[in-house]
Design a protein around this motif. Structure first.
Motif, PDB file in Angstrom:
ATOM      1  N   ARG A 115       0.965  -1.172  -0.088  1.00 38.72           N
ATOM      2  CA  ARG A 115      -0.060  -0.106  -0.135  1.00 38.72           C
ATOM      3  C   ARG A 115       0.827   1.160   0.215  1.00 38.72           C
ATOM      4  NH1 ARG A 115       0.160  -0.921   5.762  1.00 38.72           N
ATOM      5  NH2 ARG A 115       0.244   0.897   6.897  1.00 38.72           N
ATOM      6  N   PHE A 116       2.171   1.122   0.683  1.00 35.33           N
ATOM      7  CA  PHE A 116       2.816   2.276   0.603  1.00 35.33           C
ATOM      8  C   PHE A 116       3.026   3.042  -0.787  1.00 35.33           C
ATOM      9  CE2 PHE A 116       3.430   0.161   4.612  1.00 35.33           C
ATOM     10  CZ  PHE A 116       3.318   1.137   5.779  1.00 35.33           C
ATOM     11  N   ALA A 117       3.288   2.138  -1.685  1.00 31.16           N
ATOM     12  CA  ALA A 117       3.402   2.839  -3.047  1.00 31.16           C
ATOM     13  C   ALA A 117       2.426   3.630  -3.522  1.00 31.16           C
ATOM     14  CB  ALA A 117       3.813   1.583  -3.942  1.00 31.16           C
ATOM     15  N   GLY A 118       1.158   3.675  -2.973  1.00 30.60           N
ATOM     16  CA  GLY A 118       0.337   4.613  -3.390  1.00 30.60           C
ATOM     17  C   GLY A 118       0.099   5.583  -2.257  1.00 30.60           C
ATOM     18  N   THR A 119       0.013   5.206  -1.066  1.00 28.93           N
ATOM     19  CA  THR A 119      -0.113   6.004   0.233  1.00 28.93           C
ATOM     20  C   THR A 119       0.837   7.142   0.415  1.00 28.93           C
ATOM     21  OG1 THR A 119       0.638   4.768   1.914  1.00 28.93           O
ATOM     22  CG2 THR A 119      -1.849   4.419   1.298  1.00 28.93           C
ATOM     23  N   HIS A 120       2.202   7.028   0.162  1.00 29.08           N
ATOM     24  CA  HIS A 120       3.302   7.849   0.299  1.00 29.08           C
ATOM     25  C   HIS A 120       2.807   9.424  -0.363  1.00 29.08           C
ATOM     26  CE1 HIS A 120       4.615   6.996  -3.758  1.00 29.08           C
ATOM     27  NE2 HIS A 120       5.391   7.932  -3.677  1.00 29.08           N
ATOM     28  N   ALA A 121       1.792   9.577  -1.385  1.00 29.18           N
ATOM     29  CA  ALA A 121       1.377  10.874  -1.818  1.00 29.18           C
ATOM     30  C   ALA A 121       0.094  11.116  -1.577  1.00 29.18           C
ATOM     31  CB  ALA A 121       2.001  10.567  -3.546  1.00 29.18           C
ATOM     32  N   SER A 122      -0.604  10.251  -0.757  1.00 28.51           N
ATOM     33  CA  SER A 122      -1.964  10.721  -0.655  1.00 28.51           C
ATOM     34  C   SER A 122      -2.250  10.539   0.897  1.00 28.51           C
ATOM     35  CB  SER A 122      -2.870   9.596  -1.369  1.00 28.51           C
ATOM     36  OG  SER A 122      -2.552   8.208  -0.927  1.00 28.51           O
ATOM     37  N   TRP A 123      -1.633  11.344   1.773  1.00 31.18           N
ATOM     38  CA  TRP A 123      -1.737  11.300   3.326  1.00 31.18           C
ATOM     39  C   TRP A 123      -3.026  11.706   4.116  1.00 31.18           C
ATOM     40  CZ3 TRP A 123       2.167  13.761   0.996  1.00 31.18           C
ATOM     41  CH2 TRP A 123       1.989  15.484   0.768  1.00 31.18           C
ATOM     42  N   THR A 124      -3.820  12.197   3.077  1.00 31.24           N
ATOM     43  CA  THR A 124      -5.126  12.692   3.432  1.00 31.24           C
ATOM     44  C   THR A 124      -6.203  11.681   3.145  1.00 31.24           C
ATOM     45  OG1 THR A 124      -5.673  13.794   1.487  1.00 31.24           O
ATOM     46  CG2 THR A 124      -4.588  15.415   3.434  1.00 31.24           C
ATOM     47  N   ALA A 125      -6.025  10.779   2.559  1.00 29.96           N
ATOM     48  CA  ALA A 125      -6.978   9.637   2.116  1.00 29.96           C
ATOM     49  C   ALA A 125      -7.554   8.817   3.572  1.00 29.96           C
ATOM     50  CB  ALA A 125      -6.379   8.717   1.234  1.00 29.96           C
ATOM     51  N   PRO A 126      -8.853   8.462   3.398  1.00 30.67           N
ATOM     52  CA  PRO A 126      -9.456   7.729   4.555  1.00 30.67           C
ATOM     53  C   PRO A 126      -8.675   6.407   5.079  1.00 30.67           C
ATOM     54  CG  PRO A 126     -11.234   8.187   2.813  1.00 30.67           C
ATOM     55  CD  PRO A 126      -9.667   8.577   2.256  1.00 30.67           C
ATOM     56  N   GLU A 131       1.802   4.816  10.256  1.00 28.81           N
ATOM     57  CA  GLU A 131       2.933   4.335   9.818  1.00 28.81           C
ATOM     58  C   GLU A 131       3.037   4.973   8.102  1.00 28.81           C
ATOM     59  OE1 GLU A 131       2.232   1.379  12.648  1.00 28.81           O
ATOM     60  OE2 GLU A 131       0.911   2.426  11.373  1.00 28.81           O
ATOM     61  N   ASP A 132       1.729   5.272   7.659  1.00 26.67           N
ATOM     62  CA  ASP A 132       1.583   5.874   6.151  1.00 26.67           C
ATOM     63  C   ASP A 132       2.292   7.180   6.241  1.00 26.67           C
ATOM     64  OD1 ASP A 132       0.360   3.723   4.410  1.00 26.67           O
ATOM     65  OD2 ASP A 132      -1.374   4.023   5.903  1.00 26.67           O
ATOM     66  N   LEU A 133       1.780   8.027   7.465  1.00 25.04           N
ATOM     67  CA  LEU A 133       2.353   9.214   7.610  1.00 25.04           C
ATOM     68  C   LEU A 133       3.666   9.420   7.729  1.00 25.04           C
ATOM     69  CD1 LEU A 133      -0.590  10.584  10.073  1.00 25.04           C
ATOM     70  CD2 LEU A 133      -0.199  11.027   7.442  1.00 25.04           C
ATOM     71  N   LEU A 134       4.293   8.504   8.568  1.00 28.49           N
ATOM     72  CA  LEU A 134       5.574   8.425   8.865  1.00 28.49           C
ATOM     73  C   LEU A 134       6.491   8.164   7.266  1.00 28.49           C
ATOM     74  CD1 LEU A 134       6.043   6.461  12.120  1.00 28.49           C
ATOM     75  CD2 LEU A 134       6.318   8.986  11.705  1.00 28.49           C
ATOM     76  N   VAL A 135       6.208   7.394   6.596  1.00 30.09           N
ATOM     77  CA  VAL A 135       6.602   7.156   5.282  1.00 30.09           C
ATOM     78  C   VAL A 135       6.515   8.419   4.664  1.00 30.09           C
ATOM     79  CG1 VAL A 135       6.610   5.927   3.077  1.00 30.09           C
ATOM     80  CG2 VAL A 135       6.358   4.613   5.476  1.00 30.09           C
ATOM     81  N   SER A 136       5.389   8.913   4.375  1.00 31.15           N
ATOM     82  CA  SER A 136       5.224  10.285   3.682  1.00 31.15           C
ATOM     83  C   SER A 136       6.105  11.350   4.172  1.00 31.15           C
ATOM     84  CB  SER A 136       3.711  10.685   3.824  1.00 31.15           C
ATOM     85  OG  SER A 136       2.812   9.661   3.337  1.00 31.15           O
ATOM     86  N   THR A 137       6.215  11.487   5.469  1.00 31.00           N
ATOM     87  CA  THR A 137       7.183  12.440   6.076  1.00 31.00           C
ATOM     88  C   THR A 137       8.694  12.252   5.456  1.00 31.00           C
ATOM     89  OG1 THR A 137       5.645  12.885   7.954  1.00 31.00           O
ATOM     90  CG2 THR A 137       7.831  13.560   8.252  1.00 31.00           C
ATOM     91  N   ALA A 138       8.917  11.113   5.622  1.00 31.60           N
ATOM     92  CA  ALA A 138      10.464  10.562   5.356  1.00 31.60           C
ATOM     93  C   ALA A 138      10.480  11.075   3.930  1.00 31.60           C
ATOM     94  CB  ALA A 138      10.642   9.118   5.813  1.00 31.60           C
ATOM     95  N   ASP A 139       9.465  10.912   2.958  1.00 36.18           N
ATOM     96  CA  ASP A 139       9.815  11.076   1.539  1.00 36.18           C
ATOM     97  C   ASP A 139       9.730  12.652   1.284  1.00 36.18           C
ATOM     98  OD1 ASP A 139       9.937  10.528  -1.454  1.00 36.18           O
ATOM     99  OD2 ASP A 139       7.828  10.663  -1.341  1.00 36.18           O
ATOM    100  N   LYS A 140       9.367  13.542   2.076  1.00 33.89           N
ATOM    101  CA  LYS A 140       9.610  14.805   2.110  1.00 33.89           C
ATOM    102  C   LYS A 140      11.238  15.353   2.923  1.00 33.89           C
ATOM    103  CE  LYS A 140       5.892  15.264  -0.172  1.00 33.89           C
ATOM    104  NZ  LYS A 140       6.044  15.221  -1.854  1.00 33.89           N
ATOM    105  N   VAL A 141      11.081  15.290   4.125  1.00 39.99           N
ATOM    106  CA  VAL A 141      12.251  15.694   4.799  1.00 39.99           C
ATOM    107  C   VAL A 141      13.519  15.148   4.492  1.00 39.99           C
ATOM    108  CG1 VAL A 141      11.996  14.099   6.801  1.00 39.99           C
ATOM    109  CG2 VAL A 141      12.628  16.642   7.032  1.00 39.99           C
ATOM    110  N   TRP A 142      13.624  14.099   3.765  1.00 38.66           N
ATOM    111  CA  TRP A 142      14.631  13.839   3.195  1.00 38.66           C
ATOM    112  C   TRP A 142      15.762  14.693   2.418  1.00 38.66           C
ATOM    113  CZ3 TRP A 142      17.259  12.759  -1.529  1.00 38.66           C
ATOM    114  CH2 TRP A 142      16.401  12.922  -2.321  1.00 38.66           C
ATOM    115  N   LYS A 143      15.043  15.633   1.830  1.00 39.48           N
ATOM    116  CA  LYS A 143      15.570  16.566   0.800  1.00 39.48           C
ATOM    117  C   LYS A 143      15.266  17.902   1.793  1.00 39.48           C
ATOM    118  CE  LYS A 143      11.626  16.676  -2.003  1.00 39.48           C
ATOM    119  NZ  LYS A 143      11.255  16.531  -3.609  1.00 39.48           N
ATOM    120  N   ASN A 144      14.666  17.850   3.065  1.00 39.44           N
ATOM    121  CA  ASN A 144      14.629  19.061   3.735  1.00 39.44           C
ATOM    122  C   ASN A 144      13.413  19.841   3.383  1.00 39.44           C
ATOM    123  OD1 ASN A 144      14.879  20.590   6.061  1.00 39.44           O
ATOM    124  ND2 ASN A 144      16.369  22.079   5.172  1.00 39.44           N
ATOM    125  N   LYS A 145      12.570  19.278   2.547  1.00 41.07           N
ATOM    126  CA  LYS A 145      11.237  19.744   2.279  1.00 41.07           C
ATOM    127  C   LYS A 145      10.345  19.582   3.508  1.00 41.07           C
ATOM    128  CE  LYS A 145       7.600  19.883  -1.327  1.00 41.07           C
ATOM    129  NZ  LYS A 145       7.182  19.393  -2.669  1.00 41.07           N
TER     130      LYS A 145
END
Length: 198
Positions: A115-126, A131-145
């Motif tokens: 599921r993470f392949a899809g949820t990493h970009a849709s963190w507001t989905a029901p 865990e999904d939110l942590l993956v999404s956060t990592a995918d942003k903050v790795w580059k300081n976004k």
């Protein structure tokens, strides 16, 4: 260096500062797919940041159950669909999300992990989990976004779970993300040192 040499270096080579290695099943899947070396480097950088987020969460919130293995797997595979949609490595696009989920399912990974392949970009989905939110956060903050809406969701989950004030949880998370963001230039340089195409 050969394409397979670049991929091997992205998966196993040294980084400065050091980056954790991807889980062996993920590294093997990337090898079998002939993944672009830059993708492997990106997944390794995001995986390392996700590990830092989980370490912090486990230390600060010992009573919150976080599926560490799921977060690390999710971070290590979130963009795996870019092996199919290689143009999305250097340009915009979201086709890799569903393609990544389908690819992981086709290789025997459970729907819960894929599921993470899809949820990493849709963190507001029901149904999105911490865990999904942590993956999404990592995918942003790795580059300081920094993405305020995403961070607000993480803070709300943490405050709800602990009964603490949101501002207190925001300050704690902000301190962590500033610290992680300080290493972004090194992670970006590591990723940029690998070619986009296999």
């Amino acid at each position: 260096m050969t394409p397979s040499g670049f991929l091997h270096r992205a998966l196993h080579g040294p980084a400065d500062p050091p980056l954790r290695l991807l889980p062996p099943p993920v590294a093997e899947l990337l090898r079998s797919l002939g993944a672009p070396p830059r993708l492997a480097a990106h997944l390794r950088a995001v995986h390392d940041v996700a590990a830092q987020l989980v370490d912090w969460t486990e230390r600060r919130y010992p009573d919150i159950a976080v599926d560490r293995a799921a977060v690390l797997f999710g971070a290590a595979t979130h963009d795996i669909g870019k092996t199919v949609h290689v143009a999305e490595l250097s340009g915009p696009g979201s086709s890799h999300e569903e393609a990544g989920r389908e690819l992981l399912l086709a290789h025997g990974f459970s729907p819960d992990m894929a599921r993470f392949a899809g949820t990493h970009a849709s963190w507001t989905a029901p149904g999105v989990t911490l865990e999904d939110l942590l993956v999404s956060t990592a995918d942003k903050v790795w580059k300081n976004k920094r993405v305020a809406g995403l961070e607000d969701l993480v803070v709300a989950r943490l405050a709800e779970a602990t009964g603490r004030e949101r501002w207190e949880e925001y300050l704690a998370l902000d301190d962590l993300l500033v610290h992680i963001g300080d290493g972004a230039e090194y992670r970006l340089a590591f990723q940029a040192s690998f070619p986009v195409h296999p």
